[in-house]
Design a protein around this motif. Structure first.
Motif, mmCIF file in Angstrom:
data_model
loop_
_atom_site.group_PDB
_atom_site.id
_atom_site.type_symbol
_atom_site.label_atom_id
_atom_site.label_comp_id
_atom_site.label_asym_id
_atom_site.label_seq_id
_atom_site.Cartn_x
_atom_site.Cartn_y
_atom_site.Cartn_z
ATOM 1 N N TRP A 16 19.304 40.584 -62.137
ATOM 2 C CA TRP A 16 19.258 41.095 -60.766
ATOM 3 C C TRP A 16 19.974 40.138 -59.812
ATOM 4 O O TRP A 16 20.716 40.576 -58.933
ATOM 5 C CB TRP A 16 17.809 41.301 -60.311
ATOM 6 N N LEU A 17 19.768 38.821 -59.971
ATOM 7 C CA LEU A 17 20.448 37.844 -59.108
ATOM 8 C C LEU A 17 21.963 37.931 -59.272
ATOM 9 O O LEU A 17 22.708 37.794 -58.301
ATOM 10 C CB LEU A 17 19.961 36.428 -59.429
ATOM 11 N N TRP A 18 22.417 38.170 -60.480
ATOM 12 C CA TRP A 18 23.847 38.335 -60.747
ATOM 13 C C TRP A 18 24.356 39.631 -60.123
ATOM 14 O O TRP A 18 25.389 39.649 -59.460
ATOM 15 C CB TRP A 18 24.070 38.307 -62.267
ATOM 16 N N GLU A 21 15.525 33.732 -48.030
ATOM 17 C CA GLU A 21 14.219 34.341 -48.238
ATOM 18 C C GLU A 21 14.435 35.843 -48.108
ATOM 19 O O GLU A 21 14.759 36.330 -47.019
ATOM 20 C CB GLU A 21 13.216 33.820 -47.209
ATOM 21 N N ILE A 22 14.270 36.536 -49.225
ATOM 22 C CA ILE A 22 14.647 37.946 -49.256
ATOM 23 C C ILE A 22 13.534 38.793 -49.845
ATOM 24 O O ILE A 22 12.655 38.303 -50.546
ATOM 25 C CB ILE A 22 15.931 38.157 -50.087
ATOM 26 N N GLY A 23 13.613 40.078 -49.551
ATOM 27 C CA GLY A 23 12.739 41.064 -50.151
ATOM 28 C C GLY A 23 13.587 42.013 -50.982
ATOM 29 O O GLY A 23 14.669 42.427 -50.553
ATOM 30 N N VAL A 24 13.123 42.361 -52.155
ATOM 31 C CA VAL A 24 13.868 43.236 -53.055
ATOM 32 C C VAL A 24 13.716 44.679 -52.558
ATOM 33 O O VAL A 24 12.609 45.182 -52.415
ATOM 34 C CB VAL A 24 13.363 43.105 -54.507
ATOM 35 N N ARG A 25 14.848 45.341 -52.290
ATOM 36 C CA ARG A 25 14.843 46.731 -51.826
ATOM 37 C C ARG A 25 15.321 47.700 -52.888
ATOM 38 O O ARG A 25 15.039 48.889 -52.807
ATOM 39 C CB ARG A 25 15.730 46.875 -50.601
ATOM 40 N N GLY A 26 16.082 47.201 -53.862
ATOM 41 C CA GLY A 26 16.610 48.066 -54.909
ATOM 42 C C GLY A 26 16.828 47.288 -56.178
ATOM 43 O O GLY A 26 16.851 46.055 -56.175
ATOM 44 N N LEU A 27 17.002 48.010 -57.276
ATOM 45 C CA LEU A 27 17.206 47.378 -58.582
ATOM 46 C C LEU A 27 18.533 47.823 -59.168
ATOM 47 O O LEU A 27 18.933 48.975 -59.015
ATOM 48 C CB LEU A 27 16.078 47.754 -59.540
ATOM 49 N N PHE A 72 24.887 34.808 -57.602
ATOM 50 C CA PHE A 72 25.560 33.899 -58.520
ATOM 51 C C PHE A 72 26.699 34.632 -59.201
ATOM 52 O O PHE A 72 26.619 35.834 -59.423
ATOM 53 C CB PHE A 72 24.575 33.355 -59.566
ATOM 54 N N LYS A 73 27.772 33.900 -59.543
ATOM 55 C CA LYS A 73 28.956 34.523 -60.127
ATOM 56 C C LYS A 73 28.740 35.004 -61.549
ATOM 57 O O LYS A 73 29.356 35.977 -61.968
ATOM 58 C CB LYS A 73 30.131 33.542 -60.108
ATOM 59 N N THR A 74 27.905 34.299 -62.297
ATOM 60 C CA THR A 74 27.657 34.698 -63.679
ATOM 61 C C THR A 74 26.154 34.751 -63.941
ATOM 62 O O THR A 74 25.369 34.125 -63.221
ATOM 63 C CB THR A 74 28.287 33.699 -64.680
ATOM 64 N N ARG A 75 25.779 35.482 -64.963
ATOM 65 C CA ARG A 75 24.366 35.575 -65.309
ATOM 66 C C ARG A 75 23.855 34.239 -65.811
ATOM 67 O O ARG A 75 22.710 33.858 -65.553
ATOM 68 C CB ARG A 75 24.148 36.659 -66.370
#
Length: 136
Positions: free
Chosen positions: A17-19, A68-74, A24-27
């Motif tokens: 998800w961060l990728w 500091e974020i909230g996840v809105r989608g996957l 970040f550029k890579t997983r």
């Protein structure tokens, strides 16, 4: 019954998800950040395989910036930046803090003028003769 690939996922691995959200550029860089404690979910230090769900609160430290974020989608695929930005919502306090830090860094380097060209032979000798002035 087979699952279709286009169906929205209920949960996605944190590093993926961060990728996909373009932090970040890579997983593998995302996985390394999680393993070194640069990412927190709801105040806890997760593993990179932990599932991220909509509504989770994340704290991501990337370089000198902290989000500091909230996840809105996957998403488990990396797409264009506007799509990636729709996956999360940054808090207003986090946005203000990052802007203040950016202004402080800009003020710290105010007054510094880099040289216009490389030092010549005479200047290099003077630099060597003086040594590291800041160390004194």
């Amino acid at each position: 019954m087979t699952e279709t690939h286009n169906a929205p996922a209920a949960a996605v691995r944190l590093d993926v998800w961060l990728w996909a959200a373009r932090f970040f550029k890579t997983r593998s860089l995302a996985k390394h950040a999680v393993e070194t404690g640069k990412v927190e979910i709801d105040g806890q230090r997760p593993k990179s395989s932990r599932s991220v769900r909509v509504g989770d609160a994340l704290r991501v430290q990337r370089g000198e910036e902290t989000f500091e974020i909230g996840v809105r989608g996957l998403s488990d695929t990396r797409g264009p930046a506007p799509v990636a930005q729709a996956l999360y919502e940054e808090t207003e306090a986090s946005r203000r803090a990052r802007e203040e830090q950016r202004l402080q860094r800009a003020a710290a380097r105010d007054g510094y003028l880099p040289p216009e060209h490389k030092p010549d032979k005479r200047a290099r000798r003077l630099i060597r003769a003086l040594g590291d002035i800041d160390a004194l």
